[in-house]
Scaffold this active site. Structure first.
Site, PDB file in Angstrom:
ATOM      1  N   PRO A  17       1.024  -1.326  -0.038  1.00  0.00           N
ATOM      2  CA  PRO A  17       0.040   0.245   0.185  1.00  0.00           C
ATOM      3  C   PRO A  17       1.045   0.858  -0.168  1.00  0.00           C
ATOM      4  O   PRO A  17       0.917   2.447  -0.671  1.00  0.00           O
ATOM      5  CB  PRO A  17      -0.444  -0.013   1.038  1.00  0.00           C
ATOM      6  N   ASP A  33      47.204 -44.106   1.161  1.00  0.00           N
ATOM      7  CA  ASP A  33      46.735 -45.034   1.854  1.00  0.00           C
ATOM      8  C   ASP A  33      46.181 -44.580   2.948  1.00  0.00           C
ATOM      9  O   ASP A  33      45.848 -43.340   3.354  1.00  0.00           O
ATOM     10  CB  ASP A  33      48.500 -45.430   2.217  1.00  0.00           C
ATOM     11  N   LYS A  54      46.112 -50.377   3.332  1.00  0.00           N
ATOM     12  CA  LYS A  54      45.914 -51.527   4.168  1.00  0.00           C
ATOM     13  C   LYS A  54      44.262 -52.169   4.434  1.00  0.00           C
ATOM     14  O   LYS A  54      44.238 -51.211   5.484  1.00  0.00           O
ATOM     15  CB  LYS A  54      47.234 -52.404   4.905  1.00  0.00           C
ATOM     16  N   GLY A  96      50.780 -40.699   4.945  1.00  0.00           N
ATOM     17  CA  GLY A  96      50.467 -39.122   6.294  1.00  0.00           C
ATOM     18  C   GLY A  96      51.327 -38.532   7.003  1.00  0.00           C
ATOM     19  O   GLY A  96      52.417 -39.387   6.085  1.00  0.00           O
ATOM     20  N   GLY A  97      51.868 -37.419   7.803  1.00  0.00           N
ATOM     21  CA  GLY A  97      52.899 -37.167   7.958  1.00  0.00           C
ATOM     22  C   GLY A  97      53.777 -36.506   6.438  1.00  0.00           C
ATOM     23  O   GLY A  97      53.388 -36.158   6.323  1.00  0.00           O
ATOM     24  N   ILE A 104      59.758 -39.219   6.376  1.00  0.00           N
ATOM     25  CA  ILE A 104      59.905 -39.618   7.888  1.00  0.00           C
ATOM     26  C   ILE A 104      59.743 -41.512   7.674  1.00  0.00           C
ATOM     27  O   ILE A 104      57.887 -41.176   8.444  1.00  0.00           O
ATOM     28  CB  ILE A 104      59.576 -39.084   8.634  1.00  0.00           C
ATOM     29  N   ALA A 138      54.243 -37.488  12.352  1.00  0.00           N
ATOM     30  CA  ALA A 138      53.711 -37.471  13.731  1.00  0.00           C
ATOM     31  C   ALA A 138      54.599 -37.246  15.064  1.00  0.00           C
ATOM     32  O   ALA A 138      53.921 -37.057  15.890  1.00  0.00           O
ATOM     33  CB  ALA A 138      53.371 -39.267  13.143  1.00  0.00           C
ATOM     34  N   MET A 157      55.827 -46.955  14.662  1.00  0.00           N
ATOM     35  CA  MET A 157      55.436 -48.220  14.915  1.00  0.00           C
ATOM     36  C   MET A 157      56.228 -49.225  15.634  1.00  0.00           C
ATOM     37  O   MET A 157      56.190 -50.140  15.178  1.00  0.00           O
ATOM     38  CB  MET A 157      55.393 -48.751  13.406  1.00  0.00           C
TER      39      MET A 157
HETATM   40  N1  SAH Z   1      55.535 -41.004   7.598  1.00  0.00           N
HETATM   41  C1  SAH Z   1      55.057 -40.595   8.779  1.00  0.00           C
HETATM   42  C2  SAH Z   1      54.554 -42.062   9.654  1.00  0.00           C
HETATM   43  C3  SAH Z   1      54.681 -43.922   9.137  1.00  0.00           C
HETATM   44  S1  SAH Z   1      54.679 -44.619   9.751  1.00  0.00           S
HETATM   45  C4  SAH Z   1      55.320 -39.619   9.143  1.00  0.00           C
HETATM   46  O1  SAH Z   1      55.657 -38.599   9.641  1.00  0.00           O
HETATM   47  O2  SAH Z   1      54.192 -39.572  10.280  1.00  0.00           O
HETATM   48  C5  SAH Z   1      53.484 -45.416  10.583  1.00  0.00           C
HETATM   49  C6  SAH Z   1      53.427 -44.619  11.806  1.00  0.00           C
HETATM   50  O3  SAH Z   1      53.250 -43.339  12.122  1.00  0.00           O
HETATM   51  C7  SAH Z   1      52.002 -45.487  12.761  1.00  0.00           C
HETATM   52  O4  SAH Z   1      52.406 -46.964  12.847  1.00  0.00           O
HETATM   53  C8  SAH Z   1      52.174 -44.856  14.431  1.00  0.00           C
HETATM   54  O5  SAH Z   1      53.539 -45.229  14.875  1.00  0.00           O
HETATM   55  C9  SAH Z   1      52.718 -43.386  13.644  1.00  0.00           C
HETATM   56  N2  SAH Z   1      51.526 -41.950  13.182  1.00  0.00           N
HETATM   57  C10 SAH Z   1      51.388 -42.246  12.141  1.00  0.00           C
HETATM   58  N3  SAH Z   1      50.225 -41.320  11.640  1.00  0.00           N
HETATM   59  C11 SAH Z   1      50.164 -40.956  13.280  1.00  0.00           C
HETATM   60  C12 SAH Z   1      49.424 -40.244  14.391  1.00  0.00           C
HETATM   61  N4  SAH Z   1      48.192 -39.620  13.492  1.00  0.00           N
HETATM   62  N5  SAH Z   1      48.462 -40.649  15.323  1.00  0.00           N
HETATM   63  C13 SAH Z   1      49.798 -40.952  15.897  1.00  0.00           C
HETATM   64  N6  SAH Z   1      50.891 -42.058  15.387  1.00  0.00           N
HETATM   65  C14 SAH Z   1      50.721 -42.076  13.884  1.00  0.00           C
END
Ligand code: SAH
Length: 463
Positions: A43, A247, A269, A300-301, A305, A331, A382
């Protein structure tokens, strides 16, 4: 997902705005930008709306709302200050299957207006499904600052080039062209300065360039889990990859950052099954690169290493495939930081050693007397399967049984668990955690009493 983001073409399509105040002005301005055919129903109208009406840019129906106004409309916006009118509009629109937005009432919306960053034809829209509009707006401000103005011109240019680029026969080469176009610094400057001719020249050069025929491999460290710990360079690689080989240790949060249409190949694995043998992974990387792809090997990590990164690169080096490496947070660094255990400390440890729980043959051969020495920190990767052996060997070589130890399971992730105790209990503690776990040994572990910020934060938030 509560609302599907969708960009609508409203050019010359009838839309209705119910309401004539400030909010209606804002919505009308947007819909005018979208070149919609607007009817305003109210309006009383704000002067701005009157002036648009006088200029013939919109039509006015100066009456109370009545449902017939919805006939033939594609979208309706209810922006009156009377909730019952807004709700009636919503109800009537629903009956007619017309999308309706009721301003500031998410429960009465079948369509919501996002916060937008307009670099037409490039458009970024942000929505919180009505839950937190201020957050959306804050985010928009940040993105506004981040996205250069010339992006619009770049997107428009890409639109013009599409047909021409379709003539490049190879799909991968086409994508490479687009990637090079969008990250071309000189072209960006030319567009920003409006140097049309120079920009055209740059594009012509790009089109002429032979696409890179050889693939490459980048080893990228994904860090221990928390996606925030990925490096910027790692993120860029994930965004550009054609194929990502990863992996078990790579977290879902990091995988979510991989370019959507990149191929993902899992080589870890799975429950009850064996790892892909290292030799097969090396071959896979080689084959993918030879297809001309940009391969990211995500680990990982840190890849150097205990990650077999070196072994994978040796194969590539022998085959003459170009490669590069992006380090990651290992790690030990991640777990230590997120459990409040500094790996060195002037009062506790002048040395830190990263040790693998087993070598290529699965043995744990170490110089135990050096490892058992005081004033250092030991970090076992590990190590779970060999915990009893580690405990026994260190104690036999003189490390006191009451030396503090910590086992960090799934470090840096929301599911992180830290189990602490003494060296003499190590074997028993190892049975309380699952892989992946890291074993940290040394008096620095006691510092977690004061410094465990992450466990505290998780406990407070009930995670
Ligand atoms: N390249 C990786 C290590 C690979 S060997 C790095 O630099 O971290 C794999 C091992 O790393 C595992 O068996 C464990 O001991 C360790 N690891 C990797 N990620 C992890 C996490 N988030 N928490 C605890 N341990 C970890």
């Amino acid at each position: 997902m509560d609302f599907l983001p969708l960009f609508c073409q409203l050019q010359n399509k009838p839309v209705l705005i119910v309401g004539g105040g400030e909010v209606a002005v804002r919505k009308a301005r947007l819909l005018l930008d979208a070149k919609a055919k607007i009817t305003i129903n109210a309006p009383h109208l704000e002067p701005q709306l009157m002036s648009w009406a006088e200029q013939g840019r919109l039509t006015v129906c100066a009456a109370d709302f009545h449902p017939e106004l919805l006939d033939g409309k594609w979208l309706v916006i209810a922006a009156t200050n009377q909730p019952e009118v807004n709700h009636q509009v919503f109800h009537e629109a629903n009956l007619r299957q017309i999308f309706c937005n009721v301003v500031d009432s998410p429960a009465h919306c079948s369509a919501i207006m996002p916060a937008i960053i307009d670099r037409s034809p490039l458009m970024v829209a942000i929505s919180s499904a009505g839950a937190a509009p201020v957050l959306s707006r804050q985010l928009r401000e940040k993105l506004e600052a981040l996205l250069p103005q010339h992006l619009g011109q770049l997107a428009a240019l890409a639109g013009k080039l599409r047909e021409q680029v379709k003539l490049i026969p190879d799909k991968l080469a086409r994508r490479r062209f687009w990637e090079r176009l969008f990250s071309h610094e000189r072209l960006a400057c030319q567009l920003a300065r409006g140097q049309q001719q120079a920009a055209e020249q740059s594009v012509a050069e790009l089109l002429d360039e032979q696409p890179q025929s050889k693939g490459s491999v980048t080893l990228v460290g994904a860090g221990p889990g928390d996606a925030g710990l990925l490096t910027l360079s790692g993120l860029q690689q994930l965004q550009q990859a054609d194929v990502v080989v990863y992996d078990r240790l790579v977290s879902q949060a990091v995988l979510a950052l991989v370019r959507r249409d990149a191929e993902r190949i899992f080589v870890g694995k799975e429950a009850g099954r064996h790892c892909v043998p290292q030799q097969a992974i090396n071959q896979l990387l080689l084959e993918q690169a030879r297809l001309g792809k940009q391969v990211v090997r995500l680990k990982g990590g840190d890849p150097f290493i205990f990650g077999r990164g070196g072994e994978e690169l040796e194969t590539l080096a022998e085959a003459g495939i170009p490669f590069s490496v992006v380090p990651g947070i290992t790690a030990a660094s991640g777990c230590a930081a997120y459990s409040g255990i500094p790996l060195t400390h002037r009062d506790h440890a002048q040395r830190v050693q990263f040790i693998t729980g087993h070598d290529k043959e699965g043995n744990i051969a170490q110089e135990w007397s050096a490892l058992a020495a005081p004033r250092q920190t030991l970090v076992f990767y590990m190590g779970l399967a060999h915990a009893a052996r580690i405990q026994d060997a260190l104690q036999t070589h003189g490390m006191p049984g009451h030396t503090p130890v910590a086992l960090v399971e799934q470090g840096t992730q929301l599911s992180q668990r830290v189990v602490r105790g003494e060296l003499q209990q190590l074997a028993e503690l190892a049975r309380q955690v699952k892989s992946p776990s890291l074993i940290i040994i040394g008096s620095v572990v006691t510092l977690a009493d004061k410094l465990d910020w992450y466990g505290e934060a998780n406990a407070i938030h009930g995670i």
